[in-house]
Write a protein that holds these residues in place. Structure first.
Motif, short mmCIF file in Angstrom:
data_model
loop_
_atom_site.label_atom_id
_atom_site.label_comp_id
_atom_site.label_asym_id
_atom_site.label_seq_id
_atom_site.Cartn_x
_atom_site.Cartn_y
_atom_site.Cartn_z
N LEU A 219 0.84 -1.19 0.00
CA LEU A 219 0.00 0.00 0.00
C LEU A 219 0.87 1.25 0.00
N ALA A 220 0.27 2.36 -0.40
CA ALA A 220 0.97 3.65 -0.33
C ALA A 220 0.97 4.18 1.09
N GLN A 221 1.96 4.98 1.39
CA GLN A 221 1.94 5.79 2.60
C GLN A 221 1.35 7.15 2.24
N PRO A 222 0.62 7.79 3.16
CA PRO A 222 0.02 9.09 2.84
C PRO A 222 1.03 10.11 2.32
N GLU A 223 2.26 10.03 2.82
CA GLU A 223 3.29 10.98 2.39
C GLU A 223 3.62 10.83 0.91
N GLU A 224 3.44 9.63 0.37
CA GLU A 224 3.71 9.41 -1.05
C GLU A 224 2.64 10.05 -1.92
N ILE A 225 1.41 10.06 -1.44
CA ILE A 225 0.34 10.76 -2.15
C ILE A 225 0.58 12.27 -2.07
N ALA A 226 1.00 12.72 -0.89
CA ALA A 226 1.26 14.15 -0.70
C ALA A 226 2.37 14.64 -1.63
N ALA A 227 3.34 13.80 -1.92
CA ALA A 227 4.43 14.19 -2.81
C ALA A 227 3.90 14.49 -4.21
N ALA A 228 2.93 13.68 -4.67
CA ALA A 228 2.34 13.92 -5.98
C ALA A 228 1.55 15.23 -5.99
N VAL A 229 0.84 15.50 -4.91
CA VAL A 229 0.11 16.75 -4.81
C VAL A 229 1.08 17.93 -4.84
N ALA A 230 2.17 17.82 -4.09
CA ALA A 230 3.15 18.90 -4.05
C ALA A 230 3.71 19.19 -5.44
N PHE A 231 3.88 18.16 -6.24
CA PHE A 231 4.32 18.37 -7.63
C PHE A 231 3.27 19.13 -8.43
N LEU A 232 2.02 18.71 -8.33
CA LEU A 232 0.98 19.31 -9.17
C LEU A 232 0.70 20.77 -8.81
N VAL A 233 0.97 21.18 -7.58
CA VAL A 233 0.77 22.59 -7.23
C VAL A 233 2.03 23.42 -7.42
N SER A 234 3.11 22.78 -7.82
CA SER A 234 4.38 23.49 -7.98
C SER A 234 4.50 24.12 -9.36
N GLU A 235 5.52 24.96 -9.53
CA GLU A 235 5.81 25.56 -10.82
C GLU A 235 6.24 24.52 -11.84
N ASP A 236 6.76 23.40 -11.39
CA ASP A 236 7.19 22.35 -12.31
C ASP A 236 6.01 21.74 -13.08
N ALA A 237 4.79 21.93 -12.57
CA ALA A 237 3.60 21.38 -13.23
C ALA A 237 2.81 22.46 -13.95
N SER A 238 3.47 23.52 -14.36
CA SER A 238 2.77 24.67 -14.93
C SER A 238 2.07 24.38 -16.25
N TYR A 239 2.49 23.30 -16.95
CA TYR A 239 1.86 22.98 -18.23
C TYR A 239 1.06 21.68 -18.16
N ILE A 240 0.62 21.34 -16.96
CA ILE A 240 -0.23 20.16 -16.77
C ILE A 240 -1.58 20.62 -16.26
N THR A 241 -2.63 20.30 -16.98
CA THR A 241 -3.97 20.62 -16.52
C THR A 241 -4.98 19.66 -17.16
N GLY A 242 -6.07 19.41 -16.44
CA GLY A 242 -7.11 18.52 -16.92
C GLY A 242 -6.78 17.06 -16.77
N SER A 243 -5.69 16.74 -16.09
CA SER A 243 -5.22 15.36 -16.00
C SER A 243 -5.59 14.74 -14.66
N THR A 244 -5.66 13.43 -14.66
CA THR A 244 -5.77 12.66 -13.42
C THR A 244 -4.52 11.80 -13.30
N LEU A 245 -3.75 12.03 -12.27
CA LEU A 245 -2.48 11.34 -12.06
C LEU A 245 -2.69 10.16 -11.12
N ALA A 246 -2.49 8.95 -11.62
CA ALA A 246 -2.59 7.76 -10.77
C ALA A 246 -1.36 7.65 -9.89
N VAL A 247 -1.59 7.54 -8.59
CA VAL A 247 -0.51 7.35 -7.62
C VAL A 247 -0.84 6.05 -6.90
#
Length: 252
Positions: A219-247
């Motif tokens: 199983l995932a640890q909650p912190e691993e899901i949080a890492a994906a969220v942190a990416f999607l709200v960061s500047e590194d994800a500035s050209y990603i929208t409308g997507s669903t990221l499977a974690v």
């Protein structure tokens, strides 16, 4: 994320708590939303502050659209602005077809779909260009799981919401995406453990069968899901929208 302000719904435990801690650790000020129990939310705020971060607890029931809008207004009043929304609050549900009631439907969809829709509506009204919204879907939206129909349908609606709001919010320079966690070791999963004993429930979080079908065999640890969220709200994800990221550790 220094000088950024984030609202995290359902933040007092589980994935929401991990997200709040992660964003705060990267410099964001966090509005910690909770529904009923003051103690866990206040404890999280104290933990964040003890680590040198900034946070404040805000009570709101996201199944009530008026409270969604009040939550955003209160966060703006407290912090001056909101830069990102992580819509995490949700409820899991198992039930076979013949047992489903209108009340079950209304509760699950009011929280899992309506709560995310109206939080998005409220946040989008105040987010700046470059604002970020992350919704919470689930791999259940794309899997066949016994007696999980109502929950899975609600999470499929969330992914559809992210995809269809992307062009509308894109006109304002706001991105919106969803995460789809797989089985995650949270308190909610443990609390639903009694449901896993049903012989038909062969593919649910916490079940050894699920682990065996996951590429990483755990199983995932909650912190691993949080890492994906942190990416999607960061500047590194500035050209990603409308997507669903499977974690999901390779579950899908």
């Amino acid at each position: 994320m220094k000088d950024k302000v984030a609202i995290v719904t359902g933040a007092s435990r589980g994935i929401g708590k991990a997200v709040a801690l992660r964003l705060a650790s990267e410099g964001a000020t966090v509005a910690v939303n909770y529904r009923a129990d003051d103690a866990p939310a206040n404890a999280l705020v104290t933990e964040i502050q003890g680590r040198g971060g900034k946070a404040q607890a805000f009570r709101a029931d996201v199944s009530n659209p008026d409270e969604c809008h009040a939550l955003v207004r209160n966060a703006v009043a407290a912090f001056g602005k909101v830069d990102m929304l992580v819509s995490n609050a949700g409820v899991e549900f198992f039930g076979q077809l013949e047992d489903l009631t209108p009340q079950d439907f209304e509760r699950v969809f009011a929280i899992n779909v309506g709560g995310q829709l109206f939080m998005t509506q409220a946040a989008a009204a105040v987010l700046p260009t470059g604002g970020r919204i992350v919704l919470t879907s689930s791999v259940s939206a794309r899997l066949s799981v016994f007696h999980h129909t109502l929950y899975a349908a609600s999470k499929a609606a969330v992914s559809a919401m992210a995809a269809n709001l992307a062009p509308e919010l894109g006109e304002r320079g706001i991105t919106i995406n969803a995460i789809a966690p797989g089985g995650t070791a949270t308190a909610m999963a443990r609390e639903n453990g009694r449901l896993y004993t049903h012989p038909a429930l062969r593919d649910v979080p916490g079940d050894a069968t699920l682990k065996s079908k996951t590429a990483l065999q755990r199983l995932a640890q909650p912190e691993e899901i949080a890492a994906a969220v942190a990416f999607l709200v960061s500047e590194d994800a500035s050209y990603i929208t409308g997507s669903t990221l499977a974690v999901d550790g390779g579950r899908l």
